[in-house]
Motif scaffolding. Structure first.
Motif, PDB file in Angstrom:
ATOM      1  N   LYS A 121       0.815  -1.204   0.000  1.00 18.66           N
ATOM      2  CA  LYS A 121       0.000   0.000   0.000  1.00 18.66           C
ATOM      3  C   LYS A 121       0.856   1.265   0.000  1.00 18.66           C
ATOM      4  O   LYS A 121       0.352   2.355  -0.269  1.00 18.66           O
ATOM      5  N   ARG A 122       2.138   1.120   0.296  1.00 15.12           N
ATOM      6  CA  ARG A 122       3.012   2.281   0.369  1.00 15.12           C
ATOM      7  C   ARG A 122       3.326   2.806  -1.040  1.00 15.12           C
ATOM      8  O   ARG A 122       3.456   2.034  -1.985  1.00 15.12           O
ATOM      9  N   PRO A 123       3.482   4.125  -1.199  1.00 17.21           N
ATOM     10  CA  PRO A 123       3.873   4.684  -2.499  1.00 17.21           C
ATOM     11  C   PRO A 123       5.245   4.175  -2.936  1.00 17.21           C
ATOM     12  O   PRO A 123       6.178   4.117  -2.134  1.00 17.21           O
ATOM     13  N   GLY A 124       5.349   3.760  -4.197  1.00 17.61           N
ATOM     14  CA  GLY A 124       6.636   3.332  -4.735  1.00 17.61           C
ATOM     15  C   GLY A 124       7.148   2.016  -4.202  1.00 17.61           C
ATOM     16  O   GLY A 124       8.356   1.745  -4.267  1.00 17.61           O
ATOM     17  N   ALA A 125       6.251   1.161  -3.704  1.00 13.86           N
ATOM     18  CA  ALA A 125       6.696  -0.092  -3.083  1.00 13.86           C
ATOM     19  C   ALA A 125       7.463  -0.979  -4.063  1.00 13.86           C
ATOM     20  O   ALA A 125       8.502  -1.546  -3.713  1.00 13.86           O
ATOM     21  N   LEU A 126       6.959  -1.110  -5.284  1.00 11.48           N
ATOM     22  CA  LEU A 126       7.626  -1.985  -6.261  1.00 11.48           C
ATOM     23  C   LEU A 126       9.020  -1.475  -6.609  1.00 11.48           C
ATOM     24  O   LEU A 126       9.958  -2.260  -6.760  1.00 11.48           O
ATOM     25  N   GLY A 127       9.157  -0.158  -6.712  1.00 11.94           N
ATOM     26  CA  GLY A 127      10.472   0.416  -7.000  1.00 11.94           C
ATOM     27  C   GLY A 127      11.456   0.152  -5.881  1.00 11.94           C
ATOM     28  O   GLY A 127      12.638  -0.129  -6.129  1.00 11.94           O
ATOM     29  N   ILE A 128      10.990   0.230  -4.639  1.00  9.66           N
ATOM     30  CA  ILE A 128      11.857  -0.048  -3.493  1.00  9.66           C
ATOM     31  C   ILE A 128      12.304  -1.507  -3.505  1.00  9.66           C
ATOM     32  O   ILE A 128      13.472  -1.830  -3.233  1.00  9.66           O
ATOM     33  N   LEU A 129      11.371  -2.423  -3.830  1.00  7.04           N
ATOM     34  CA  LEU A 129      11.724  -3.843  -3.884  1.00  7.04           C
ATOM     35  C   LEU A 129      12.778  -4.109  -4.954  1.00  7.04           C
ATOM     36  O   LEU A 129      13.728  -4.871  -4.742  1.00  7.04           O
ATOM     37  N   LEU A 130      12.628  -3.486  -6.117  1.00  8.42           N
ATOM     38  CA  LEU A 130      13.619  -3.663  -7.181  1.00  8.42           C
ATOM     39  C   LEU A 130      14.968  -3.083  -6.771  1.00  8.42           C
ATOM     40  O   LEU A 130      16.022  -3.658  -7.070  1.00  8.42           O
TER      41      LEU A 130
END
Length: 400
Positions: free
Chosen positions: A206-215
């Protein structure tokens, strides 16, 4: 002090199923391809998020929610590591590999609980120093199970007795777990296993930019992972150093430089902030891989190896301290075991599934010098993504 010893216990098994096992297999004339596939033993560190919800939801009935898991796995690890000394790569590679898989599984479970414990017990203002202490303990363990183990096996005890001694060290760490304090604020565990599995993921995504942080977590230390995947084999076979030289310089001196880097990283982070630390330290750890290229194209000399290994590990320690602080900042206390396990598992994806299997064919295709140049280029996408995710990281530091 307990955090330092628990960090030591967390780091001890990794080398015994990684670089030290790699050196044992190399000196036992195991093929390069089989040595490369031994890196898959570390899959447990990548997949630990699958059973992390069990650690969040349940706990043995003594020593608290986190320490009970830490203590149990430490005792089992002591026995499993000692059992590895009963076999050898030359005659029982499969049996030894299976025992190493068991050690990796238990070690990954200990890491789930320890990472959650350190996330819970440290206040926000203590994270930078706490991350440095964790890395300090972890790297001290790498000196013992990496450098010291190689020297002991090469000169005095042999491989079997060395693994027996390492198992005893592991069991002794359980004393620190008994003495460690409980967190000031103890979060209630999830009400059910279903909630323990689903809610940490829902909350994170639910956090903004979560997928980018994971990458970013996958890519940030990928260049380091490739450079280190067969570094022990390179120094032994490619550069022609002896086991004692590699144990003394690469494992002892190099890991000591990592410790200095981790402590310096913790100090610098309080002044630079999280984002600027990640960027500066990431650039340094990428450029430092050129040192291995220098070793690959120049005559072997112990002093040049010491300089290259020292610089590379110093920069790696800086990056690791900032990276651990980032992971802790990303976790919510109620789900810290599952969320930290997921994030740290993602950081192991590159090391386990990319660097390990791909390094042998790359080296065979282009040679050691070309390979180490490529490791520098592999590090660049993570730094570009870090720049793009600056707003999210600044938000973490501001406590949003």
């Amino acid at each position: 002090m307990p955090l330092l010893v628990l960090g030591f216990a967390s780091g001890l098994p990794l080398a015994l199923t990684g670089g030290t096992l790699q050196a044992w297999a190399t000196l036992s004339d195991v093929s390069l391809q089989n040595i490369g596939f031994l890196t898959l033993i570390g899959s447990a560190y990548t997949l630990k998020f699958l059973w992390a919800p069990l650690v969040d939801r349940y706990a043995p009935p003594v020593l608290g929610r986190r320490r009970s898991w830490i203590f149990s796995t430490q005792i089992l690890l002591g026995a499993a590591i000692a059992a590895m000394g009963l076999y050898s790569p030359a005659g029982s590679l499969m049996t030894l590999a299976l025992l190493a898989v068991m050690v990796a599984f238990l070690s990954a479970t200990q890491d789930i609980a320890f990472d959650a414990y350190s996330t819970d017990v440290l206040r926000k203002e203590e994270r930078a120093a706490g991350a440095a202490v964790k890395v300090l303990g972890y790297r001290l363990a790498m000196i013992v199970s990496g450098g010291l183990a190689l020297v002991l096996a090469d000169r005095w005890l042999g491989w079997a007795n060395t693994y027996f001694v390492m198992g005893a060290f592991m069991a002794l760490c359980a004393v620190a777990t008994l003495l460690a304090p409980e967190p000031e604020v103890i979060a209630r565990p999830p009400r059910s296993l279903a909630i323990a599995v689903v809610e940490p993921l829902v909350e994170f995504f639910k956090r903004p930019g979560a997928l980018g942080i994971l990458l970013l977590i996958v890519l940030y230390k990928l260049g380091d992972a490739f450079a280190g995947a067969l570094s022990t084999t390179f120094l032994l076979r490619g550069a022609g150093f002896t086991g004692t030289e590699v144990g003394t310089v690469n494992k002892v001196f190099g890991l000591a430089a990592t410790i200095v880097g981790a402590l310096a990283g913790g100090a610098f982070m309080t002044r630079l902030g999280l984002y600027r630390s990640l960027m500066l330290f990431g650039l340094l750890q990428a450029v430092s891989n050129f040192g291995y290229w220098v070793l690959a194209v120049t005559p072997a000399h112990i002093y040049s190896m010491a300089l290259v290994v020292g610089i590379e590990n110093l920069c790696g320690g800086l990056g690791t301290a900032a990276f651990v602080a980032l992971l802790m900042a990303l976790c919510k206390q109620e789900f810290s075991a599952t969320q930290f396990a997921l994030l740290s598992a993602l950081s192991a994806v590159g090391r386990t599934y990319l660097a390990g299997p791909l390094t042998p064919p790359l080296v065979e295709a282009i040679g050691w010098p070309g390979f180490f140049v490529i490791t520098v280029l592999i590090a660049l996408p993570g730094l570009v993504l870090l720049r793009l995710r600056r707003a999210e990281i600044d938000g973490l530091e501001a406590g949003r």
